[in-house]
Scaffold this active site. Structure first.
Site, PDB file in Angstrom:
ATOM      1  CG  HIS A   1     -18.836 -23.068 -33.046  1.00 45.78           C
ATOM      2  ND1 HIS A   1     -20.003 -22.344 -33.023  1.00 45.78           N
ATOM      3  CD2 HIS A   1     -17.841 -22.145 -33.112  1.00 45.78           C
ATOM      4  CE1 HIS A   1     -19.748 -21.053 -33.087  1.00 45.78           C
ATOM      5  NE2 HIS A   1     -18.434 -20.899 -33.145  1.00 45.78           N
TER       6      HIS A   1
ATOM      7  CG  HIS B   1     -16.313 -19.765 -28.953  1.00 47.75           C
ATOM      8  ND1 HIS B   1     -15.747 -18.510 -28.930  1.00 47.75           N
ATOM      9  CD2 HIS B   1     -16.981 -19.851 -30.124  1.00 47.75           C
ATOM     10  CE1 HIS B   1     -16.071 -17.864 -30.036  1.00 47.75           C
ATOM     11  NE2 HIS B   1     -16.803 -18.654 -30.788  1.00 47.75           N
TER      12      HIS B   1
ATOM     13  CG  ASN C   1     -15.770 -19.735 -36.672  1.00 51.59           C
ATOM     14  OD1 ASN C   1     -15.425 -20.510 -37.571  1.00 51.59           O
ATOM     15  ND2 ASN C   1     -17.030 -19.578 -36.321  1.00 51.59           N
TER      16      ASN C   1
ATOM     17  CG  ASP D   1     -24.378 -20.927 -30.856  1.00 52.64           C
ATOM     18  OD1 ASP D   1     -23.165 -20.767 -31.048  1.00 52.64           O
ATOM     19  OD2 ASP D   1     -25.236 -20.081 -31.189  1.00 52.64           O
ATOM     20  CB  ILE D   2     -28.020 -17.922 -28.242  1.00 55.49           C
ATOM     21  CG1 ILE D   2     -29.324 -17.368 -27.696  1.00 55.49           C
ATOM     22  CG2 ILE D   2     -27.402 -17.000 -29.275  1.00 55.49           C
ATOM     23  CD1 ILE D   2     -29.142 -16.104 -26.872  1.00 55.49           C
TER      24      ILE D   2
ATOM     25  CD  GLN E   1     -12.300 -15.564 -32.099  1.00 46.96           C
ATOM     26  OE1 GLN E   1     -11.258 -15.539 -32.776  1.00 46.96           O
ATOM     27  NE2 GLN E   1     -12.285 -15.782 -30.801  1.00 46.96           N
TER      28      GLN E   1
HETATM   29  P1  5GP Z   1     -18.117 -17.224 -33.266  1.00 50.54           P
HETATM   30  O1  5GP Z   1     -18.806 -16.505 -34.376  1.00 50.54           O
HETATM   31  O2  5GP Z   1     -17.312 -16.252 -32.400  1.00 50.54           O
HETATM   32  O3  5GP Z   1     -17.317 -18.398 -33.721  1.00 50.54           O
HETATM   33  O4  5GP Z   1     -19.242 -17.862 -32.364  1.00 50.54           O
HETATM   34  C1  5GP Z   1     -19.916 -17.192 -31.350  1.00 50.54           C
HETATM   35  C2  5GP Z   1     -21.165 -17.955 -31.072  1.00 50.54           C
HETATM   36  O5  5GP Z   1     -21.714 -17.511 -29.853  1.00 50.54           O
HETATM   37  C3  5GP Z   1     -22.257 -17.784 -32.135  1.00 50.54           C
HETATM   38  O6  5GP Z   1     -22.565 -19.054 -32.712  1.00 50.54           O
HETATM   39  C4  5GP Z   1     -23.427 -17.190 -31.367  1.00 50.54           C
HETATM   40  O7  5GP Z   1     -24.677 -17.689 -31.785  1.00 50.54           O
HETATM   41  C5  5GP Z   1     -23.100 -17.566 -29.938  1.00 50.54           C
HETATM   42  N1  5GP Z   1     -23.613 -16.632 -28.954  1.00 50.54           N
HETATM   43  C6  5GP Z   1     -23.492 -15.275 -28.982  1.00 50.54           C
HETATM   44  N2  5GP Z   1     -24.043 -14.735 -27.890  1.00 50.54           N
HETATM   45  C7  5GP Z   1     -24.520 -15.771 -27.147  1.00 50.54           C
HETATM   46  C8  5GP Z   1     -25.193 -15.838 -25.881  1.00 50.54           C
HETATM   47  O8  5GP Z   1     -25.471 -14.840 -25.220  1.00 50.54           O
HETATM   48  N3  5GP Z   1     -25.531 -17.070 -25.437  1.00 50.54           N
HETATM   49  C9  5GP Z   1     -25.240 -18.211 -26.144  1.00 50.54           C
HETATM   50  N4  5GP Z   1     -25.617 -19.379 -25.622  1.00 50.54           N
HETATM   51  N5  5GP Z   1     -24.590 -18.174 -27.331  1.00 50.54           N
HETATM   52  C10 5GP Z   1     -24.239 -16.968 -27.818  1.00 50.54           C
END
Ligand code: 5GP
Ligand code: ZN
Length: 116
Positions: free
Chosen positions: A104, A102, A89, A34-35, A96
């Site tokens: 985590h 995805h 999420n 994760d970034i 989300q």
């Molecule tokens: P969500 O909030 O949808 O459960 O999680 C999305 C995740 O994707 C977040 O933790 C965010 O940091 C990660 N993320 C968003 N854009 C990028 C990206 O370009 N590269 C990577 N490696 N992670 C990303």
């Protein structure tokens, strides 16, 4: 047959059009860091096919959903002691932000409960 969404960030990572720190790959999945890591290990495990969330993935491609679970455990076994949290999420109210399924994989520190 694999479905993709040309406007989806994670489909672009699967395609190699956007770089990512990929830690594992299987027939159905890839896993990358994760970034914005929230734990010493914070890896996203995603199906290669585009599905918006884990429920739709399980309905459309059970093999891919099962593979995602196996990959999550393998990451936790490789990077820690097998103790981990696996979070999906699902929906905007659950935070989300990327609507490509995805999980985590969070590990490497103690965690509280309930989540915020
Ligand atoms: P969500 O909030 O949808 O459960 O999680 C999305 C995740 O994707 C977040 O933790 C965010 O940091 C990660 N993320 C968003 N854009 C990028 C990206 O370009 N590269 C990577 N490696 N992670 C990303
Ligand atoms: Zn996608």
């Amino acid at each position: 047959m694999t479905s993709t969404d040309p406007d989806c960030l994670f489909c672009k990572i699967v395609a190699g059009d956007i770089p990512a720190d990929i830690v594992r790959e299987s027939e159905h999945t890839i896993a990358f860091r994760d970034i914005n890591a929230q734990a010493p290990t914070h890896v996203l495990v995603i199906p290669k096919r585009h599905e918006p969330d884990i429920g739709s993935l399980a309905a459309a491609d059970p093999d891919a959903a099962l593979a995602l679970l196996h990959e999550a455990r393998a990451i936790a076994d490789t990077e820690g002691n097998g103790t981990y949290r696996l979070v999906f999420n699902t929906g905007a109210d659950a935070n989300q932000t990327v609507f490509h399924c995805h999980g985590h994989v969070l590990a490497g520190r103690s965690m509280g409960w309930p989540p915020g």
